[in-house]
Write an enzyme that holds these catalytic residues in place. Structure first.
Site, PDB file in Angstrom:
ATOM      1  CG  ASP A  92      -7.424   4.939   2.911  1.00 15.51           C
ATOM      2  OD1 ASP A  92      -7.703   6.094   3.295  1.00 15.51           O
ATOM      3  OD2 ASP A  92      -6.486   4.276   3.385  1.00 15.51           O
ATOM      4  CD  GLU A  93      -7.195   0.882   5.354  1.00 11.23           C
ATOM      5  OE1 GLU A  93      -6.596  -0.192   5.250  1.00 11.23           O
ATOM      6  OE2 GLU A  93      -6.735   1.845   5.993  1.00 11.23           O
TER       7      GLU A  93
END
Length: 533
Positions: A339-340
């Site tokens: 993620d991210e």
């Protein structure tokens, strides 16, 4: 999103006359109405698939014995495990009751009887049947895990403290979803294994069966790796706000995993990559494309770090780390984050995740990753964990739906429903609110089987409630943010769709207050739950 509002027959008038000391300062006010008077079977949480009270009850007292002699058609090989479940149940019941509760082999006589029957109809791998009468309580399951869950239901049918009577009746029960999880972030703020063991016990009593551990992030690395010792020794010496941090030795991690496994909670370790890696890059300069070590980070920003996708040393690193973790973890999954990763170009991200997934497979595990993996190339069988919310772009949701249709199981962790670090309201002191406020009703009042458009219920592996710890460093805050919302997660994951009704649930939830209080859990007294005075 649809909300199921169908009644569950007699189980939907639930509640309890309870009293509870205030658990967290400004939340000392009681609920806005009076609790209903309910039978013990009506108070069970999560709501069982079927509960039929009736007949005389069993006096649970000084002469009660836990009997673990019969293994039915499963054969004698499972006897030792049934005995272990009986010992654990006896220990759980001795504390509040003060009774001796000896555990004996053989079935003859009254008491609590544990029966393993591998062909018991309709129970599945985690289901059970509980039958209570004047002669005792019989717990039947196809597996030891089912017997354990039956024991947790028995605990709720007894008084919170002291001996009592198990009311006559029958519960036949099995979970809706196979995966019912909670995540704890020990990277932003470090927690020792004793605190995590306490959380395991709190979760397991409500039939949560998975603990996802977020072990690494920009702020800290929390697990020892023999081949890369500075990860823990240097990368673990910090946390948000500049605290001392810490890490678990491999023996401590083994101890925690074994403790959870004894309670039929599977540990899923996460090493987040290719982003969220500053602690690793501060520990080893070679993990950076420029060969320069990063400064340790104690803030809360995200998306600024990335492993060097073009370096072969990077893949040697993840192979070593994931290999050691796989050896330590008997469970099915390795979580590789994903993620991210805002500092990793899309093409590099896809190439990196290809290699990382190959490493997981090589070590005999199944890939679990945050739902951004859907924008790359998920490996066959990879599980996606969706953490979006109402404002997540439609294209991102569509990618997850497409992955689900392609055969990738989906775990639902919507941030505006199940993120336990989101504030309840404006008065909540710890926590964040970037996904909005998440009061107790919002955390519960939704249907996982119809949440994401294009994702059929058959593609939903289950639900998980993450607890990120940017603002949480003490046990009281951890428990205050988790409870009572994690109980809603437990019911969403276990109970049949027809049981999901806020009006009934709030009464069941109120009935748990004496139990939570007796266990010293600092829970949030939501104003729309009739906790009683």
């Amino acid at each position: 999103m649809r909300v199921l509002r169908r009644a569950l027959g007699t189980l939907l008038a639930l509640g309890a006359a309870v009293s509870c000391t205030a658990a967290h300062g400004d939340d000392a006010r009681p609920g806005g109405d009076r609790p209903a008077a309910l039978t013990p079977y009506e108070r069970l949480l999560p709501a069982p698939a079927s509960a039929r009270p009736g007949g005389p009850g069993y006096p649970f007292g000084a002469g009660t014995v836990i009997r673990t002699g019969r293994t039915g058609r499963a054969g004698g090989a499972a006897g030792a495990e049934v005995r272990r479940v009986g010992e654990l149940l006896a220990g759980q019941l001795r504390g509040p009751s003060g009774l001796p509760l000896p555990v004996v082999d053989g079935e003859a006589g009254d008491g609590v009887r544990l029966r393993l029957d591998g062909r018991a109809a309709g129970l599945g791998p985690e289901g059970y049947r509980l039958e209570a009468s004047a002669s005792g309580v019989t717990l039947t399951a196809r597996t030891p895990a089912g017997l354990f869950h039956a024991g947790q239901t028995l605990r709720q049918l007894l008084p919170v403290s002291g001996p009592g009577t198990v009311p006559g009746g029958t519960v036949t029960d099995a979970p809706r979803f196979a995966y019912r999880g909670a995540m704890l972030d020990v990277a932003r703020h470090f927690f020792g294994i004793d605190q995590v063991k306490r959380y395991v016990d709190q979760l397991a009593q409500y039939k949560v069966n998975t603990l996802h551990l977020h072990l690494t992030d920009d702020q800290g690395w929390r697990i020892a790796v023999d081949g890369w010792p500075r990860l823990a020794e240097y990368g673990g010496a910090g946390e948000v706000g500049g605290g001392p941090g810490g890490y678990w030795t491999k023996d401590e991690y083994r101890e925690l995993v074994a403790y959870a496994r004894e309670r039929y909670v599977e540990v899923v370790p996460e090493i987040d990559m290719p982003g969220h890696v500053n602690a690793a890059q501060a520990s080893y300069a070679e993990l950076n494309c420029d060969g320069k070590a990063r400064e340790r980070y104690t803030g809360t920003k995200v998306g600024f770090s990335s492993l060097c996708v073009g370096k072969e040393r990077t893949y040697e690193f993840i192979d070593d780390v994931l290999g050691e973790l796989a050896e330590l973890t008997p469970g099915r999954y390795l979580h590789i984050g994903g993620d991210e990763a805002h500092s990793t170009p899309a093409a590099d991200y896809a190439a990196f995740m290809d290699r990382a997934q190959q490493v997981v497979a090589r070590h005999g595990k199944t890939v679990l990753a945050w739902h951004q993996l859907a924008t790359a190339r998920p490996a066959a069988g990879a599980v996606l964990q969706y953490w979006g919310h109402d404002k997540t772009p439609a294209a991102e949701k569509a990618a997850v739906a497409a992955a689900g249709r392609a055969g990738h199981p989906v775990i639902l962790s919507p941030a505006d429903r199940l993120y336990l670090d989101m504030k309840y309201d404006t008065a909540t002191k710890p926590g964040l609110a970037w996904a909005g406020y998440v009061p107790v009703r919002r955390a519960y009042d939704w249907n996982p089987g119809a949440y994401l458009e294009g994702v059929a219920e058959s593609a939903v592996l289950g639900v998980e409630a993450p607890l990120w710890t940017e603002t949480i460093s003490a046990r009281a805050d951890l428990e205050y943010m988790a409870f009572p919302r994690v109980l809603g997660l437990a019911e969403l994951g276990w109970s049949p769709a027809g049981a999901l009704d806020w009006t009934a649930y709030r009464q069941r939830l109120a009935a748990q207050a004496p139990r939570l209080t007796a266990q010293g859990i600092a829970f949030h007294r939501a104003p729309d739950v009739p906790w009683g005075r």
